[in-house]
Design a protein around this motif. Structure first.
Motif, mmCIF file in Angstrom:
data_model
loop_
_atom_site.group_PDB
_atom_site.id
_atom_site.type_symbol
_atom_site.label_atom_id
_atom_site.label_comp_id
_atom_site.label_asym_id
_atom_site.label_seq_id
_atom_site.Cartn_x
_atom_site.Cartn_y
_atom_site.Cartn_z
ATOM 1 N N ASN A 1 0.849 -1.183 0.000
ATOM 2 C CA ASN A 1 0.000 0.000 0.000
ATOM 3 C C ASN A 1 0.893 1.245 0.000
ATOM 4 O OD1 ASN A 1 -2.211 1.643 0.128
ATOM 5 N ND2 ASN A 1 -2.496 1.439 2.337
ATOM 6 N N TRP A 11 3.278 -2.686 3.930
ATOM 7 C CA TRP A 11 2.995 -4.008 3.369
ATOM 8 C C TRP A 11 2.793 -4.990 4.512
ATOM 9 C CZ3 TRP A 11 7.582 -1.355 3.049
ATOM 10 C CH2 TRP A 11 8.642 -1.847 3.824
ATOM 11 N N HIS A 23 6.453 3.817 -9.351
ATOM 12 C CA HIS A 23 6.184 2.394 -9.164
ATOM 13 C C HIS A 23 6.937 1.947 -7.920
ATOM 14 C CE1 HIS A 23 5.476 1.718 -13.751
ATOM 15 N NE2 HIS A 23 4.888 2.784 -13.297
ATOM 16 N N GLN A 55 7.810 -1.482 -5.422
ATOM 17 C CA GLN A 55 7.740 -2.936 -5.234
ATOM 18 C C GLN A 55 8.518 -3.289 -3.972
ATOM 19 O OE1 GLN A 55 9.285 -4.361 -8.990
ATOM 20 N NE2 GLN A 55 7.280 -5.198 -9.519
ATOM 21 N N ASP A 112 2.872 -1.260 -7.145
ATOM 22 C CA ASP A 112 1.805 -0.332 -6.827
ATOM 23 C C ASP A 112 2.179 1.020 -7.424
ATOM 24 O OD1 ASP A 112 0.070 0.748 -3.790
ATOM 25 O OD2 ASP A 112 -0.519 0.627 -5.901
ATOM 26 N N TYR A 113 1.220 1.695 -8.010
ATOM 27 C CA TYR A 113 1.485 2.943 -8.704
ATOM 28 C C TYR A 113 0.885 4.085 -7.912
ATOM 29 C CZ TYR A 113 2.292 -0.348 -12.451
ATOM 30 O OH TYR A 113 2.755 -1.396 -13.189
#
Lengths: 676, 230
Positions: free
Chosen positions: A171, A187, A239, A241, A258-259
């Motif tokens: 998130n 996360w 982005h 990760q 997640d963008y």
């Protein structure tokens, strides 16, 4: 049957040659005892089919399977694990694979409990079969009709083969810290990993990149499940990760990205940059100013350059500021000149001459008695704006400014001595040149030659003068302005009019005497109406008078300038007279050299006659031709800038002036007036 | 990971006097019977500090093993980070080896297992120190690490003893030393053999240190949330 089968296997597996392999095959065969019935059937089938298979296989060689290889074993949570293998060639026949393992310190061989859960060519060990901190010895066997092959054994410990799943529930949100945004990434650990109880301890790592770029920015987050990312680009899309790793083990795969898009906060940055740019430009300009200024002159010079003021000698600048032209022009006329209170100007007709005497030219002027010296000699030195630089060293200077003795001279109609007072600057005279001398030339016909040294000025002056002159019998005053910075108090009997306007000048200023001659014609042909011709000799202060043998001007209030000779160029060479050299004092030479100008004839000829100097009567004449080239050349340029005119005094000597005797005036060489 | 280790290290270094102080009550009560002089520490805090100790010991032992492997072990003989070649000295200990087994044993046994492990490694580490000193070019880093580990192990033992006493109310110090003479103190003639033996020692200790850490963490979980833990 068993033996047959065994022999069959032995014969079929032709590559089984070693004892160990035979034993191995025996062992496997023992296992097959459990399914003996099936094995027998299988053997029968193989036996029956073999003759059919062999002739049909034209060129295809059946062989035992190739050697498989265990590729990897992984445990996602340290509670179960899976092993994968790579099969070798199958030898043309269907091949089966089996995985067998042994635990350490035990000889019991177990087979893989689960071949299917983890997919093809894999073996899955569940919780009950997994022991931690225990070595497993694992082997894979590939078997086909013709034989079997064994892979290399692999030893593993589950603790060291843990590769967790990627973290979950990534998130990313945008938070603000005093107006500057930052990303907050959070996360959850992978579901299967039991980190809560401490069974597994995971550390996390995340990576960020801008959309469209290739470089990732890595951040190690340790054991925390939340991370802040600062220094964002406004308006950028990011982005994010994350991945994890146990303390002994492998990194997981990267989680799904997640963008997030960062809002624009550009404007705040922009205003700051604008401020910085303006400030730096300002500083740069100041720096350049300083650089430029330091290289040359002072700041004051750049901001307030000196304004060239009017260089009219004896002129009050304040009048210019008042702005009334009448006053200005009237002021150009010396208030005392023409002298209204006395009749000294009555018979005076003064011409304003401007004389530049070169160094090598010395004028010897004979003083004429008739000279009316209402000349005013102001000693002043021109300032650097006068532009007389070229004349400096070659001009004669008479810088004696003393009181005007105009009264005396003017009243003396005849033979009014004219003195030239030159005051030499004590330290400035270099050459022995004569100071400018002036003499009044009485000539009733002055009108023809009008000397205009100050054209614009003199005409009104003339008018002014005319008014006053009219008062004074229209007598033009001859003024001699000798400017020097040291004006000696008028002491001697000179006809200098006191004149103000001494300018305080610095040293090394050329002294010059301006001779103003007005062409105001004096109607009176009387000797009273004398034209004062004034020579304006400009000489540099640096003209020394050593050669001339002049005394320091400071000592003497008055100095005489004698006209030595007139050169071929119709110039009157003046020579300053030695101080104290009055005729009769022991300078017989000097005395003898003096000539007196008798007058000026109609041809503009200077009439000289030899005369014996008598004291104060020695006068030097500054003659200035009315229309000499210098004057004209004077006129054209700026009025205050006498060009390199060399003494342009053209002496006018009459032939009858037998002055050549004394060498004083060379009649032969004189006189032709350049007519204009 | 390194920052966590460093933090743990700092914690351990700072808290080491506390742990020592904690272990002092053994003597305080025995000799003087004056409990007021001895500092008091809660059980949770003690367990936390023990866990930090164990984590640090595990980390340092792993670094020492890696360092030793790089320096002295020929490449073909290196373990593939997956196993231990030789049998470990503690293999005979009745220590649970799977999570399911661990879930089934009691707290007491968990602590006892830890204590057994700790106590069985104190002497071998001292021996390892002496052998490493005999190496020609053993770097100081390696020597310092192993020295540090052996010292910390002693303090860990003391802590566990105190914890056992607190948690289990067992007054006696269960000193069940491993009587097995698994170590051969004589120098083996073959250098490679000696190296491999030491290598095995370090590897086994690395694994056992990890075991201790896990056990203690599970114990802690059980203390806080009994039903959801392993």
């Amino acid at each position: 049957m068993l033996n047959t089968g065994h022999d069959l296997v032995a014969t079929l597996s032709s590559d089984v040659s070693t004892e160990a392999e035979i034993e191995e095959s025996d062992r496997w065969y023992q296992r097959f005892v459990g399914g003996a019935m099936m094995t027998n059937v299988w053997e029968a089938v193989v036996l029956l089919l073999l003759p059919f298979l062999a002739p049909n296989a034209e060129g295809t060689q059946y062989s035992p399977p190739g050697k498989p290889a265990l590729t990897r074993c992984r445990s996602p949570e340290k509670e179960t694990f899976t092993c994968w293998w790579e099969p070798g060639s199958d030898g043309g026949l269907s091949t089966t694979y089996a995985l067998y393992y042994r635990k350490e310190n035990s000889e019991t061989v177990y087979e893989c409990p689960d071949y299917h859960t983890a997919g093809e060519n894999s073996c899955f060990f569940n919780k009950n079969d997994t022991s931690i901190w225990v070595n497993y010895n694992i082997t894979v066997v590939a078997t086909n009709a013709l034989g079997s092959s064994f892979s290399d054994p692999v030893d593993i410990d589950v603790v060291y083969i843990v590769k967790p799943n990627p973290p979950e529930e990534l998130n990313v949100t945008i938070m603000e810290d005093k107006g500057w945004p930052y990303l907050r990434v959070s996360w959850k650990p992978p579901q299967k990993a039991d980190t809560r109880s401490g069974w597994i301890t995971l550390i996390y790592e995340l990576r960020v990149k801008l959309e469209g770029e290739d470089d990732w920015e890595m951040h190690l987050a340790g054991q925390q499940k939340m991370f802040n990312i600062f220094s964002l680009r406004s308006g950028g899309s990011y982005h994010v990760q994350v991945r994890c790793k146990p303390d002994h083990g492998f990194w997981s795969e990267w989680s799904s990205a997640d963008y997030i898009k960062v809002p624009d906060y550009f404007h705040r940055e922009k205003s700051m940059w604008i401020l910085i740019t303006v400030f730096s430009t300002f500083i740069f300009l100041i720096f350049m100013c300083f650089l430029h200024m330091n290289s040359n002159r002072s700041l004051k010079y750049y901001i307030l350059p000196p304004i060239p003021g009017p260089k009219i000698k004896g002129f009050d600048k304040q009048l210019l500021k008042n702005g009334k032209s009448d006053e200005i022009f009237c002021a150009l006329v010396v208030p005392d000149f023409p002298p209204t209170t006395s009749s000294k100007c009555e018979n005076l007709m003064v011409e304003y001459l401007e004389v530049y005497v070169s160094e090598e030219q010395e004028l010897i002027l004979e003083e004429s008695k008739e000279l009316h010296n209402s000349l005013k000699c102001e000693g002043s030195t021109s300032d650097n704006d006068s532009g007389r630089g070229s004349c400096d060293s070659h001009t004669l200077l008479m810088d004696k400014c003393g009181e005007a003795k105009g009264d005396e001279r003017q009243t003396d109609g005849e033979g009014h001595p004219m003195e030239m007072e030159a005051q030499m600057h004590q330290r400035d005279w270099k050459e022995g040149t004569l100071s400018s001398a002036y003499q009044d030339i009485v000539s009733p016909d002055m009108s023809s030659g009008r000397v205009k040294t100050w054209p614009s000025v003199f005409s009104p002056l003339h008018q002014c003068g005319s008014t006053s002159l009219n008062q004074m019998n229209s007598l033009a005053m001859a003024k001699q302005h000798c400017l020097s910075d040291n004006l000696s108090p008028p002491g001697s009997a000179s006809s200098f009019l006191p004149q103000s306007g001494r300018s305080t000048t610095e040293t090394h200023r050329p002294n010059y005497c301006e001779f103003y001659s007005s062409d105001k014609q004096l109607s009176s042909p009387k000797p009273q109406a004398q034209t004062h011709r004034k020579l304006q000799a400009h000489s540099d202060i640096n003209i020394s008078h050593k050669q001339a043998g002049l005394q320091s001007p400071a000592l003497r209030p008055t100095e005489y300038v004698e006209v030595q000779r007139v050169n071929k160029e119709d110039m009157v060479l003046l020579q300053p007279v030695e101080s104290g050299c009055v005729c009769g004092d022991g300078c017989p030479q000097v005395c003898q050299d003096y000539s007196k100008v008798k007058g000026l004839n109609s041809d503009n000829m200077l009439l000289l006659h030899r005369d014996v100097m008598e004291g104060e009567e020695v006068r030097s004449h500054c003659e200035k031709q009315e229309t000499n080239g210098c004057i004209t050349s004077h006129i054209t340029p700026a009025t205050q800038k006498p060009t390199d005119c060399i003494p342009t005094v053209t002496p006018i000597v009459q032939k009858e002036m037998g002055l050549a005797v004394s060498g004083y005036v060379d009649t032969a060489a004189m006189l032709t007036l350049p007519t204009h | 990971m390194m920052t966590a280790v460093k933090q743990s290290g700092v914690w351990a270094v700072l808290l080491w006097p506390y742990l020592l102080a904690v272990s002092i009550p053994l003597d305080c009560r025995d000799e003087q019977g004056n409990m007021s002089r001895c500092p008091f520490i809660s059980q949770e805090k003690l367990l936390d500090r023990i866990i930090q100790h164990a984590e640090l010991i595990s980390r340092i032992s792993e670094e020492s093993c890696s360092l030793f492997e790089e320096l002295f072990v020929p490449f073909p003989l290196r373990l593939q980070r997956n196993t231990v070649g030789y049998a470990c000295i503690t293999k005979a200990l009745p220590i649970p080896s799977s999570k399911s087994e661990i879930q089934q044993i009691s707290d007491k046994w968990l602590l006892q297992s830890v204590l057994m492990l700790v106590q069985s490694w104190i002497e071998p580490l001292v021996y390892l120190q002496t052998t490493l000193d005999r190496y020609d070019n053993a770097p100081d880093v390696l020597l310092n690490k192993t020295k540090w580990v052996s010292e910390k192990l002693v303090s860990l033992e003391q802590g566990v003893v105190v914890l056992i006493r607190k948690m289990l109310d067992e007054g006696t110090l269960t000193t069940t030393y491993n009587e097995q003479d698994l170590l051969q103190y004589d120098v083996l003639p073959d250098m490679l053999e000696s190296v491999m033996r030491d290598y095995t020692l370090l590897s086994c200790f690395k694994k056992d240190a990890h075991k201790m850490e896990i056990f203690l963490k599970l114990l802690k979980c059980r203390q806080t949330d009994k039903f959801n833990c392993a």
